[in-house]
Design an enzyme around this catalytic site. Structure first.
Site, PDB file in Angstrom:
ATOM      1  N   HIS A   1       0.874  -1.184   0.000  1.00 16.73           N
ATOM      2  CA  HIS A   1       0.000   0.000   0.000  1.00 16.73           C
ATOM      3  C   HIS A   1       0.908   1.231   0.000  1.00 16.73           C
ATOM      4  O   HIS A   1       2.032   1.195   0.510  1.00 16.73           O
ATOM      5  CB  HIS A   1      -0.839  -0.054   1.278  1.00 16.73           C
ATOM      6  CG  HIS A   1      -1.913   0.978   1.395  1.00 16.73           C
ATOM      7  ND1 HIS A   1      -1.674   2.268   1.784  1.00 16.73           N
ATOM      8  CD2 HIS A   1      -3.252   0.903   1.197  1.00 16.73           C
ATOM      9  CE1 HIS A   1      -2.807   2.943   1.836  1.00 16.73           C
ATOM     10  NE2 HIS A   1      -3.788   2.139   1.473  1.00 16.73           N
TER      11      HIS A   1
ATOM     12  N   ASP B   1       3.008  -4.514   8.005  1.00 20.51           N
ATOM     13  CA  ASP B   1       1.816  -3.683   7.867  1.00 20.51           C
ATOM     14  C   ASP B   1       0.615  -4.612   8.034  1.00 20.51           C
ATOM     15  O   ASP B   1       0.263  -5.363   7.133  1.00 20.51           O
ATOM     16  CB  ASP B   1       1.819  -3.008   6.489  1.00 20.51           C
ATOM     17  CG  ASP B   1       0.498  -2.300   6.175  1.00 20.51           C
ATOM     18  OD1 ASP B   1      -0.437  -2.366   6.995  1.00 20.51           O
ATOM     19  OD2 ASP B   1       0.415  -1.691   5.092  1.00 20.51           O
TER      20      ASP B   1
ATOM     21  N   GLN C   1      -4.578  -5.098   7.015  1.00 20.72           N
ATOM     22  CA  GLN C   1      -5.530  -6.121   6.576  1.00 20.72           C
ATOM     23  C   GLN C   1      -5.321  -7.424   7.351  1.00 20.72           C
ATOM     24  O   GLN C   1      -6.284  -8.143   7.629  1.00 20.72           O
ATOM     25  CB  GLN C   1      -5.381  -6.390   5.072  1.00 20.72           C
ATOM     26  CG  GLN C   1      -5.563  -5.167   4.182  1.00 20.72           C
ATOM     27  CD  GLN C   1      -6.987  -4.624   4.177  1.00 20.72           C
ATOM     28  OE1 GLN C   1      -7.944  -5.311   4.528  1.00 20.72           O
ATOM     29  NE2 GLN C   1      -7.136  -3.368   3.779  1.00 20.72           N
TER      30      GLN C   1
ATOM     31  N   LYS D   1     -10.394  -0.377  10.252  1.00 17.73           N
ATOM     32  CA  LYS D   1     -10.578  -1.600   9.445  1.00 17.73           C
ATOM     33  C   LYS D   1     -10.892  -2.800  10.337  1.00 17.73           C
ATOM     34  O   LYS D   1     -11.311  -3.847   9.871  1.00 17.73           O
ATOM     35  CB  LYS D   1      -9.322  -1.894   8.629  1.00 17.73           C
ATOM     36  CG  LYS D   1      -9.047  -0.848   7.552  1.00 17.73           C
ATOM     37  CD  LYS D   1      -7.908  -1.275   6.664  1.00 17.73           C
ATOM     38  CE  LYS D   1      -7.267  -0.131   5.932  1.00 17.73           C
ATOM     39  NZ  LYS D   1      -8.071   0.430   4.849  1.00 17.73           N
TER      40      LYS D   1
ATOM     41  N   CYS E   1      -4.722   2.579  -3.609  1.00 22.72           N
ATOM     42  CA  CYS E   1      -3.458   3.043  -2.992  1.00 22.72           C
ATOM     43  C   CYS E   1      -2.340   2.027  -3.214  1.00 22.72           C
ATOM     44  O   CYS E   1      -1.519   1.786  -2.308  1.00 22.72           O
ATOM     45  CB  CYS E   1      -3.631   3.328  -1.497  1.00 22.72           C
ATOM     46  SG  CYS E   1      -4.774   4.657  -1.174  1.00 22.72           S
TER      47      CYS E   1
HETATM   48  N1  PLP Z   1      -1.840  -0.709   4.512  1.00 23.83           N
HETATM   49  C1  PLP Z   1      -2.795  -1.440   3.939  1.00 23.83           C
HETATM   50  C2  PLP Z   1      -2.476  -2.822   3.459  1.00 23.83           C
HETATM   51  C3  PLP Z   1      -4.080  -0.916   3.792  1.00 23.83           C
HETATM   52  O1  PLP Z   1      -5.039  -1.652   3.229  1.00 23.83           O
HETATM   53  C4  PLP Z   1      -4.329   0.399   4.271  1.00 23.83           C
HETATM   54  C5  PLP Z   1      -5.666   1.009   4.059  1.00 23.83           C
HETATM   55  O2  PLP Z   1      -6.295   0.805   3.032  1.00 23.83           O
HETATM   56  C6  PLP Z   1      -3.314   1.089   4.887  1.00 23.83           C
HETATM   57  C7  PLP Z   1      -2.071   0.519   4.984  1.00 23.83           C
HETATM   58  C8  PLP Z   1      -3.517   2.472   5.442  1.00 23.83           C
HETATM   59  O3  PLP Z   1      -4.460   2.475   6.464  1.00 23.83           O
HETATM   60  P1  PLP Z   1      -4.866   3.884   7.121  1.00 23.83           P
HETATM   61  O4  PLP Z   1      -5.336   4.735   5.986  1.00 23.83           O
HETATM   62  O5  PLP Z   1      -5.947   3.559   8.078  1.00 23.83           O
HETATM   63  O6  PLP Z   1      -3.651   4.414   7.761  1.00 23.83           O
END
Ligand code: PLP
Length: 426
Positions: free
Chosen positions: A142, A219, A222, A245, A384
């Protein structure tokens, strides 16, 4: 099983009463596109990977945090502040238990995964990286796990090494190992791809990285949603998650970090709460975890996140995973029946996220039409993850993501809606 504990995939979801679970989520009872004289359509929410809906217990916890005991936390000498602080710190213990961290000093509250990764990029980067050092990422990260490292690259002259993923979305650990060198200082990798659903075998990856003396940041935006996470078992050095999430509120996230590493890292943000003593000449910093929690934290949101974690544990993390596995596999099979549909991310036992394109319509048109015709909420775009879109040679995909409340019947509605899109465009 690609990282998903074997017993989860084998567990039958029969004991999981999805209708009872759905009743816990007020928003799932609403209809969309209601107009005077028109009853609208039941909401079919298939965008949980972007943000999950909230169970009533989380909404109640938020309401109670504001209406029963609200005051700023830490340092307050009156009852209300003490109670607020107690609830806030109890939330930290809940997160510690949820992740099976060894100490609550290893649980840092942030506003999101994005902030957690930025914290590590700044602070770990400041403490341990110099020009020419390498941070390894994968092609399916992401932007939240790409851009902070690029900013660090601009500041410190580090290099980013990117591990490709296979055409099915799998991460081959041999490809990781082949890229580890004497300058590799950190591997930062997603637990579960938000586009492909690929489950990275984190435990094996960490063992491999540690054998080369390289720490690993995960990270878990998910990952923490779709499977139980035990950071001590994974042995990862950092694990980030984001509350919204995980069926919790927006505005709160978590960074787990091993205490010895966090201890050696400088603060990320400066301000109130993270100090021991301030003079104009010099400031000394608080101990963990306060050192990394500058300013007033998201108080009610953190308490709400703990309520969400309690809720998930009450349902049973393994039971949730088995349910999602069942509906996810059903979705992949049913989507494959739609003529002209291409699925991205086809590893066995992946998490319940299905990204696809249709040969006859743009991703954005698909998303708009299925909403209008069948009340289906899907995400469309680059999610993203533009480098991953580039890899697959597409500008955008449409994504259906499954949560603990998703039913097979909803997948049937999605497929009907997609067949309708075909009728319109083909
Ligand atoms: N990493 C992953 C794999 C994600 O799916 C997301 C959100 O879509 C993020 C990071 C970023 O999450 P946040 O926008 O809540 O910081």
């Amino acid at each position: 099983m690609d990282g998903l504990p074997r017993e989860l995939g084998q567990q039958t979801p029969a004991a999981y009463d999805v209708e009872r679970v759905r009743a816990d989520f007020p928003i799932l009872a609403r209809r969309v596109h209601e107009k005077p004289g028109k009853p609208g359509k039941p909401l079919v929410y298939l965008d949980t990977a972007a943000s999950a809906q909230k169970p009533r217990v989380v909404l109640d916890a938020l309401m109670s945090a504001y209406s029963d005991d609200y005051a700023n936390v830490h340092r307050g000498l009156y009852e209300l502040s003490a109670r607020s602080t107690e609830a806030f710190e109890a939330a930290r213990t809940t997160v510690q238990r949820f992740l099976n961290a060894g100490s609550d000093r290893e649980i840092i509250f942030t506003k999101s995964t994005t902030e957690a990764i930025n914290l590590v990029a700044h602070s770990f980067g400041e403490a341990f990286l110099t020009e020419g050092d390498e941070v390894m990422l994968t092609e399916m990260e992401h932007h939240a796990n790409i851009v902070p490292w690029q900013l660090l690259r601009a500041r410190k002259g580090i290099k980013l090494v990117v591990v490709p993923v296979g055409d099915d979305g799998a991460l081959d650990l041999a490809e990781v190992e082949a890229r580890i060198g004497p300058r590799t200082k950190l591997i930062s990798v997603t637990h579960v791809s938000n586009v492909l659903g690929t489950v990275v075998p984190v435990k094996e990856l960490v063992a491999l990285a540690h054998a080369h003396g390289v720490p690993v940041m995960v990270d878990g935006s998910q990952g923490a949603v779709h499977m139980p996470v035990d950071v001590r078992d994974l042995d990862c050095d950092f694990y980030a998650l984001t509350g919204h999430k995980l069926y919790g509120p927006t505005g709160v996230g978590v960074l787990y970090g091993k205490e010895d590493l966090l201890d050696r890292m400088p603060p990320f943000l400066g301000g109130g709460d993270m100090i021991r003593r301030v003079t104009f000449e010099e400031t000394t910093f608080a101990e963990l975890p306060a050192k990394f929690e500058a300013g007033t934290p998201p108080i009610a949101e953190t308490i709400g996140l703990a309520a969400a974690m309690d809720y998930l544990e009450g349902l049973g993390r393994a039971a949730i995973a088995a349910h999602e596995h069942d509906v996810g596999a059903y979705a992949m099979a049913r989507l494959a029946e739609v003529p002209g549909l291409t699925l991205y991310g086809t590893t066995p036992d992946k998490a319940a996220i299905a990204s696809f394109t249709l040969d006859c319509a743009h991703a954005h048109d698909i998303s708009t039409l299925v909403d209008m015709s069948h009340g289906v909420a899907l995400r469309a775009g680059h999610h993203c993850a533009q480098p991953l879109m580039d890899k697959f040679g597409v500008a955008a995909t449409t994504r259906a993501s499954i949560g603990l409340y998703t039913t097979r019947a909803e997948i049937d509605v999605l497929v009907d809606a997609l067949l309708r899109v075909r009728e319109i465009f083909a």
